[in-house]
Design an enzyme around this catalytic site. Structure first.
Site, short mmCIF file in Angstrom:
data_model
loop_
_atom_site.label_atom_id
_atom_site.label_comp_id
_atom_site.label_asym_id
_atom_site.label_seq_id
_atom_site.Cartn_x
_atom_site.Cartn_y
_atom_site.Cartn_z
N HIS A 114 10.31 8.16 8.30
CA HIS A 114 11.12 7.01 8.70
C HIS A 114 12.58 7.33 8.42
O HIS A 114 12.88 8.11 7.52
CB HIS A 114 10.68 5.78 7.91
CG HIS A 114 11.33 4.51 8.36
ND1 HIS A 114 11.10 3.95 9.60
CD2 HIS A 114 12.21 3.69 7.73
CE1 HIS A 114 11.81 2.83 9.71
NE2 HIS A 114 12.49 2.66 8.59
N HIS A 137 17.86 -0.06 10.02
CA HIS A 137 16.69 0.65 10.55
C HIS A 137 15.87 -0.29 11.43
O HIS A 137 16.06 -1.49 11.42
CB HIS A 137 15.84 1.20 9.41
CG HIS A 137 15.07 0.15 8.66
ND1 HIS A 137 13.72 0.21 8.48
CD2 HIS A 137 15.46 -1.00 8.06
CE1 HIS A 137 13.31 -0.84 7.78
NE2 HIS A 137 14.35 -1.59 7.53
N CYS A 164 12.43 3.60 14.87
CA CYS A 164 13.51 4.06 13.99
C CYS A 164 14.31 5.21 14.59
O CYS A 164 15.54 5.19 14.59
CB CYS A 164 12.99 4.40 12.60
SG CYS A 164 11.94 5.85 12.49
#
Length: 190
Positions: free
Chosen positions: A148, A160, A96
């Site tokens: 994240h 993502h 990510c």
């Protein structure tokens, strides 16, 4: 089926060991984007009234708003690229924060953060103006506010790099998994 037990019974020690390794492996894969939790930076301002711009020192980047669409175009180029732990290129795959680093490298030549917590330190909270295309969205997926991250692309969606076995993808912000784990939105744009 010899050696297997029905649900109400506890699994065999060998199965428990496999489960432990599977859970540990899954946690390690998901940790690809994680980093130690940090406190969001104070809104540092110079005498001119703008945030200072050194990403390496933890100050918020402040890029021109006109670069938002270039960031989004670059991000959309790599949708469907495989997830790779520690990856930060279309050829090698992305995690990510590697996706974010690669996308921003296309619009900014300075030194950039790598981990999700570093990106949080190098961006400013989105408050009054609301979430805009190109802003970062952060999620607590592993017990920290910056486990994240992704890039908001508008229409209630973000891009993502999810986890092992996945690919860079566009997902809705109201997806049940992400909606309950959303931490905050931050921006590198003025």
């Amino acid at each position: 089926m010899r050696g297997m037990q029905a649900w109400p019974f506890s699994p065999s020690p060998r199965l428990s060991t496999r489960r432990t390794w599977l859970l540990a492996g899954t946690a390690a894969v998901l940790a690809g984007c994680s980093s130690a939790p940090v406190q969001p930076p104070a809104d540092r301002r110079t005498a001119a009234g703008t945030r200072s711009g050194g990403a390496a020192g933890g100050d918020a980047l402040q890029l021109q708003a006109e670069l938002r669409e270039a960031l989004l175009a670059r991000t959309m180029l790599v949708v469907n690229t495989p997830y790779t732990y520690g990856g930060n290129s279309p050829e090698g795959g992305f995690d990510c924060s590697g996706l974010i680093q690669w996308a921003v490298q296309g619009i900014h030549t300075g030194r950039l953060p790598r981990t999700t917590s570093q990106w949080a330190q190098s961006s400013a909270p989105v408050r009054e103006r609301g979430l805009q295309r190109g802003d970062f969205v952060f999620f607590n997926t592993l017990g920290g506010p910056y486990s994240h991250m992704g890039i908001f692309v508008g229409n209630g969606q973000f891009v993502h790099a999810p986890s092992k076995g996945g690919t860079v993808q566009r997902v809705r912000m109201d997806n049940p998994y992400f909606a309950k784990r959303f931490t905050e939105a931050r921006s590198i744009f003025a």
